[in-house]
Design an enzyme around this catalytic site. Structure first.
Site, PDB file in Angstrom:
ATOM      1  N   ASP A  53       0.852  -1.198   0.000  1.00 59.09           N
ATOM      2  CA  ASP A  53       0.000   0.000   0.000  1.00 59.09           C
ATOM      3  C   ASP A  53       0.886   1.245   0.000  1.00 59.09           C
ATOM      4  O   ASP A  53       1.725   1.408   0.881  1.00 59.09           O
ATOM      5  CB  ASP A  53      -0.883  -0.046   1.258  1.00 59.09           C
ATOM      6  CG  ASP A  53      -1.703   1.224   1.418  1.00 59.09           C
ATOM      7  OD1 ASP A  53      -1.932   1.913   0.402  1.00 59.09           O
ATOM      8  OD2 ASP A  53      -2.106   1.514   2.563  1.00 59.09           O
ATOM      9  N   ASN A  55      -0.346   4.537  -0.106  1.00 60.65           N
ATOM     10  CA  ASN A  55      -0.934   5.796   0.376  1.00 60.65           C
ATOM     11  C   ASN A  55      -1.663   5.677   1.713  1.00 60.65           C
ATOM     12  O   ASN A  55      -2.428   6.559   2.087  1.00 60.65           O
ATOM     13  CB  ASN A  55      -1.872   6.387  -0.695  1.00 60.65           C
ATOM     14  CG  ASN A  55      -3.046   5.455  -0.977  1.00 60.65           C
ATOM     15  OD1 ASN A  55      -3.078   4.321  -0.480  1.00 60.65           O
ATOM     16  ND2 ASN A  55      -4.013   5.918  -1.747  1.00 60.65           N
ATOM     17  N   ASP A  57      -4.129   3.870   2.806  1.00 56.90           N
ATOM     18  CA  ASP A  57      -5.560   3.567   2.962  1.00 56.90           C
ATOM     19  C   ASP A  57      -5.796   2.095   3.312  1.00 56.90           C
ATOM     20  O   ASP A  57      -6.935   1.637   3.393  1.00 56.90           O
ATOM     21  CB  ASP A  57      -6.360   3.973   1.708  1.00 56.90           C
ATOM     22  CG  ASP A  57      -6.006   3.130   0.492  1.00 56.90           C
ATOM     23  OD1 ASP A  57      -5.058   2.322   0.575  1.00 56.90           O
ATOM     24  OD2 ASP A  57      -6.666   3.286  -0.556  1.00 56.90           O
ATOM     25  N   ASP A  61      -1.751  -1.235  -3.844  1.00 58.76           N
ATOM     26  CA  ASP A  61      -2.052  -0.480  -5.065  1.00 58.76           C
ATOM     27  C   ASP A  61      -0.892  -0.561  -6.060  1.00 58.76           C
ATOM     28  O   ASP A  61       0.151  -1.162  -5.769  1.00 58.76           O
ATOM     29  CB  ASP A  61      -2.387   0.969  -4.714  1.00 58.76           C
ATOM     30  CG  ASP A  61      -1.400   1.546  -3.703  1.00 58.76           C
ATOM     31  OD1 ASP A  61      -0.181   1.433  -3.954  1.00 58.76           O
ATOM     32  OD2 ASP A  61      -1.835   2.071  -2.662  1.00 58.76           O
ATOM     33  N   ASP A 130      -4.466 -10.396 -15.677  1.00 59.57           N
ATOM     34  CA  ASP A 130      -5.541 -11.353 -15.480  1.00 59.57           C
ATOM     35  C   ASP A 130      -6.658 -10.984 -16.455  1.00 59.57           C
ATOM     36  O   ASP A 130      -7.027  -9.813 -16.569  1.00 59.57           O
ATOM     37  CB  ASP A 130      -6.053 -11.258 -14.033  1.00 59.57           C
ATOM     38  CG  ASP A 130      -6.393 -12.608 -13.454  1.00 59.57           C
ATOM     39  OD1 ASP A 130      -7.160 -13.334 -14.099  1.00 59.57           O
ATOM     40  OD2 ASP A 130      -5.899 -12.939 -12.357  1.00 59.57           O
ATOM     41  N   ASP A 232      -8.842 -16.255 -16.549  1.00 60.39           N
ATOM     42  CA  ASP A 232      -9.699 -16.713 -15.465  1.00 60.39           C
ATOM     43  C   ASP A 232     -10.767 -17.695 -15.969  1.00 60.39           C
ATOM     44  O   ASP A 232     -11.439 -17.422 -16.966  1.00 60.39           O
ATOM     45  CB  ASP A 232     -10.376 -15.475 -14.872  1.00 60.39           C
ATOM     46  CG  ASP A 232     -11.037 -15.738 -13.546  1.00 60.39           C
ATOM     47  OD1 ASP A 232     -10.323 -16.019 -12.579  1.00 60.39           O
ATOM     48  OD2 ASP A 232     -12.285 -15.661 -13.483  1.00 60.39           O
ATOM     49  N   GLU A 287      -6.752 -20.769 -16.793  1.00 55.26           N
ATOM     50  CA  GLU A 287      -7.204 -21.438 -15.579  1.00 55.26           C
ATOM     51  C   GLU A 287      -8.302 -22.397 -16.000  1.00 55.26           C
ATOM     52  O   GLU A 287      -9.363 -21.970 -16.446  1.00 55.26           O
ATOM     53  CB  GLU A 287      -7.731 -20.422 -14.558  1.00 55.26           C
ATOM     54  CG  GLU A 287      -8.004 -21.063 -13.216  1.00 55.26           C
ATOM     55  CD  GLU A 287      -8.988 -20.287 -12.345  1.00 55.26           C
ATOM     56  OE1 GLU A 287      -8.957 -20.476 -11.128  1.00 55.26           O
ATOM     57  OE2 GLU A 287      -9.808 -19.521 -12.893  1.00 55.26           O
ATOM     58  N   HIS A 359      -3.783 -17.236  -5.093  1.00 51.65           N
ATOM     59  CA  HIS A 359      -4.700 -16.432  -4.275  1.00 51.65           C
ATOM     60  C   HIS A 359      -5.986 -17.182  -3.914  1.00 51.65           C
ATOM     61  O   HIS A 359      -6.798 -16.656  -3.160  1.00 51.65           O
ATOM     62  CB  HIS A 359      -5.040 -15.142  -5.025  1.00 51.65           C
ATOM     63  CG  HIS A 359      -5.826 -15.410  -6.273  1.00 51.65           C
ATOM     64  ND1 HIS A 359      -5.304 -16.113  -7.348  1.00 51.65           N
ATOM     65  CD2 HIS A 359      -7.107 -15.119  -6.604  1.00 51.65           C
ATOM     66  CE1 HIS A 359      -6.235 -16.226  -8.271  1.00 51.65           C
ATOM     67  NE2 HIS A 359      -7.333 -15.629  -7.860  1.00 51.65           N
ATOM     68  N   ASP A 360      -6.177 -18.360  -4.485  1.00 51.66           N
ATOM     69  CA  ASP A 360      -7.381 -19.152  -4.188  1.00 51.66           C
ATOM     70  C   ASP A 360      -7.081 -20.352  -3.293  1.00 51.66           C
ATOM     71  O   ASP A 360      -7.970 -21.170  -3.036  1.00 51.66           O
ATOM     72  CB  ASP A 360      -7.999 -19.708  -5.489  1.00 51.66           C
ATOM     73  CG  ASP A 360      -8.554 -18.619  -6.384  1.00 51.66           C
ATOM     74  OD1 ASP A 360      -8.985 -17.580  -5.864  1.00 51.66           O
ATOM     75  OD2 ASP A 360      -8.544 -18.816  -7.617  1.00 51.66           O
TER      76      ASP A 360
HETATM   77  C1  GLC Z   1     -11.045 -17.743 -10.576  1.00 46.42           C
HETATM   78  C2  GLC Z   1     -10.243 -16.809  -9.706  1.00 46.42           C
HETATM   79  C3  GLC Z   1     -10.978 -16.609  -8.416  1.00 46.42           C
HETATM   80  C4  GLC Z   1     -12.312 -15.983  -8.727  1.00 46.42           C
HETATM   81  C5  GLC Z   1     -13.089 -16.802  -9.753  1.00 46.42           C
HETATM   82  C6  GLC Z   1     -14.219 -16.015 -10.339  1.00 46.42           C
HETATM   83  O1  GLC Z   1     -11.133 -19.011 -10.056  1.00 46.42           O
HETATM   84  O2  GLC Z   1      -8.946 -17.291  -9.534  1.00 46.42           O
HETATM   85  O3  GLC Z   1     -10.254 -15.831  -7.501  1.00 46.42           O
HETATM   86  O4  GLC Z   1     -13.054 -15.873  -7.553  1.00 46.42           O
HETATM   87  O5  GLC Z   1     -12.302 -17.207 -10.825  1.00 46.42           O
HETATM   88  O6  GLC Z   1     -13.744 -15.014 -11.176  1.00 46.42           O
HETATM   89 CA    CA Z   2      -3.534   2.126  -1.202  1.00 45.58          CA
END
Ligand code: GLC
Ligand code: CA
Length: 594
Positions: A53, A55, A57, A61, A130, A232, A287, A359-360
């Site tokens: 981050d 700034n 908040d 970013d 993405d 995605d 994906e 991230h999942d």
């Molecule tokens: C993919 C992404 C996930 C998102 C989902 C819907 O699996 O990696 O984070 O929630 O698609 O877009």
């Molecule tokens: Ca920020």
């Protein structure tokens, strides 16, 4: 760093504006193996909201990312894949996009993006975006129009159906985030399909205009100079025309056979390749949940004209107790079987992407290794060895290179993720399963484990923000952070640096043939890689116990490329002179014959 270094790096790594697979000059072993920069690259995934981050908040970013590029350069990665940074109301943290050609306000401006892109390119780092085009946000102007009337010219951009009757959706499908996959819309009295949240309506890819819009948007980003797309849930873009009830799983029916790897998915990807991808020297990774090796050879075949590689999820799909929710581990023999199957099946035909987490997913060291203090670093290095010596393009998820761990959640109100929040409601609050039973399962698999802020140093909020972070920082940031790790030559961070450097030095790591040894061992993951006369032996102990091991004859006395126990590297290399040995807990090493 001197300007000269940037410039010389620049000439070498800036993508050329055409696709060109350099033919491999190395001979017979890998005759089918076309070389490509994305096969030789290591990719680093950034989840922008949680990275840095700038700034105060409390939200990561773009300027924050730019400020940390030197850290990534030092780590040695070649490509950054950023989770979505487009305009979004953030129902699913940016995976619900309301404008593909604007930047999310909280993340900054298009100028900040341009600055990030050129600062990355100056350092020889490519940027992969993405691409979320299975669905948009319900606040996207296409959907705002689409829902207005049945005659609206955007009506057919989405998937609308009549209900089966009063208050009855067109079928029994459930969405990935809980609840039905259909939402009733009062305006026109019809239902729209959303495989994810109801704020993520699915686009109708059968409509040629939708494809045109998406391809034009992609071209716009390519012209800006980005270096690729991570696509995605791309395996879900094509749906069957008939939409019957699906097999019940929990409260709802499954949309799987009707919406995953649907009838036209390959045709649409080939079209995308022709219209956009083939015109640029970019990389693509799809994906593709539920993908098999057979399907992967189509999606990412050497010459099928679709994508460069796909993410498969078999090794992170435990047979969950409650849907995906479980606190159990996959047996090592099963994990090896899956990973080896992908290694051998795709060899010479398609290309693997290698990952333990993203991230999942929960944090790799907590899921596959051992995050107790005495074993965290050792097991994180062992996992890295195991993955980075395989064939394919390795992906490092932010913080994995520090051995960051799962978060010790103690109550559902600590969750920020729509999936975890809904899952808790659907399984627990509904009374399907008790809190006591369900809690360890959701804590162990929640996507929020991966989304706690990057741990930069031991100051307040781990140096991620000067404000209050949008999601809590892991309590262990004083011990586990980038500052401590970069200063310690024996850290997980430096081990990753070394693995990345080795991949650049030894083509056998990128292109060698894979063979699993000791398939039945529940303790050891051992394999070889072979490219012409070069041979690697990779040995990983997945347990906290000592395990006896006989080094295969061809490797006795071979060079040690890397090892996670200090006493085995450097001075004590002679240990590999004896065939019979005993591996320490989570020990890993790589031997190479010359
Ligand atoms: C993919 C992404 C996930 C998102 C989902 C819907 O699996 O990696 O984070 O929630 O698609 O877009
Ligand atoms: Ca920020």
């Amino acid at each position: 760093m001197a300007l000269g270094i940037y410039l010389s790096g620049l000439a070498e790594v800036r993508p050329k504006r055409h696709r060109c697979y350099e033919k491999n000059k190395r001979g017979k072993e890998d005759i089918n193996m076309n070389r490509a920069w994305w096969k030789e690259a290591v990719i680093y995934q950034i989840y922008p909201r949680s990275f840095m981050d700038s700034n105060g908040d409390g939200i990561g970013d773009l300027k924050g990312i730019t400020s940390r590029l030197d850290y990534l350069k030092y780590l040695g990665i070649d490509v950054v894949w950023m989770s979505p940074v487009y305009k979004s109301p953030n129902d699913d943290n940016g995976y619900d996009i309301s404008d593909y050609q604007e930047i999310m306000e909280e993340f900054g401006t298009m100028e900040d993006f341009d600055e990030l892109l050129s600062a990355a390119h100056e350092r020889g780092i490519r940027i992969v975006m993405d691409l979320v085009v299975n669905h948009t946000s319900d606040e996207h102007r296409w959907f705002v129009e689409s829902r207005k009337s049945k005659e609206n010219k955007y009506r057919d951009y989405y998937i609308w159906r009549e209900g089966k009757g009063e208050n009855t959706p067109p079928n029994n499908w459930g969405s990935c985030f809980g609840g039905p996959a259909w939402e009733y819309d009062q305006e026109t009295g019809m239902y729209y399909l959303h495989l994810f949240s109801k704020k993520q309506p699915d686009l109708n890819w059968d409509n040629e205009k939708v494809r045109r819009e998406v391809f034009d948007m992609m071209t716009w980003w390519c012209e800006k100079g980005i270096d690729g797309f991570r696509m995605d849930v791309i395996s879900m873009i094509s749906k069957t025309k008939e939409m019957p009830d699906g097999e019940i799983n929990g409260l709802y029916g499954s949309f799987d056979p009707y919406c995953v790897h649907g009838p036209n998915v390959h045709r649409y990807l080939q079209e995308m390749n022709r219209e956009v991808l083939s015109k640029y020297d970019i990389m693509t990774v799809g994906e593709t949940a539920g993908v098999t090796t057979e399907l992967a050879k189509q999606y990412a075949g050497e010459d099928t004209g679709e994508l460069n590689m796909v993410f498969q999820f078999e090794h992170v799909s435990d047979p969950g107790k409650y849907g995906k929710w479980t606190d159990e581990r996959m047996p090592l023999t099963e994990l090896k079987k899956i990973m080896s199957h992908w290694q051998t099946e795709l060899y010479g035909k398609a290309w693997n992407s290698l990952f333990w987490d993203n991230h999942d997913q929960p944090r790799a060291v907590s899921r596959f290794g051992d995050d107790r203090p005495q074993y965290r670093e050792l097991s994180a290095k062992m996992l890295a060895t195991c993955l980075h010596m395989m064939q394919g393009t390795p992906y490092i998820y932010q913080g994995e290179e520090l051995g960051m761990t799962n978060y010790p959640f103690s109550s559902p109100d600590e969750f920020r993720d729509i999936e975890s929040i809904h899952a808790y409601e659907e399984w627990c609050e509904s009374g399907l399963v008790s809190h006591e039973e369900f809690w360890p399962c959701i804590v162990s698999r929640s996507r929020d484990n991966a989304r706690t802020p990057m741990q930069w140093d031991d100051t307040n909020e781990a140096g991620f923000t000067t404000g209050k972070p949008w999601i809590a920082v892991n309590l262990n940031y004083k011990e586990i952070n980038a500052k401590t790790e970069t200063e310690d030559p024996e850290s997980v961070f430096h081990y990753y640096r070394k693995l990345i450097a080795l991949r650049k030095e030894h083509p056998v790591i990128v292109y060698g043939n894979y063979e699993l040894l000791l398939a039945d061992s529940e303790e050891l993951f051992v394999y070889t890689r072979t490219l012409e006369e070069k041979k690697l032996l990779v040995v990983c102990n997945f347990t906290d116990s000592e395990v006896p091991f006989s080094i295969p004859e061809a490797f006795v006395g071979a060079d040690c490329l890397i090892a996670n126990r200090v006493e085995r590297g450097g001075e004590a290399e002679s240990r590999y002179d004896e065939a019979e040995t005993v591996l320490g807990p989570y020990e890993a090493f790589v031997l190479m014959t010359v």
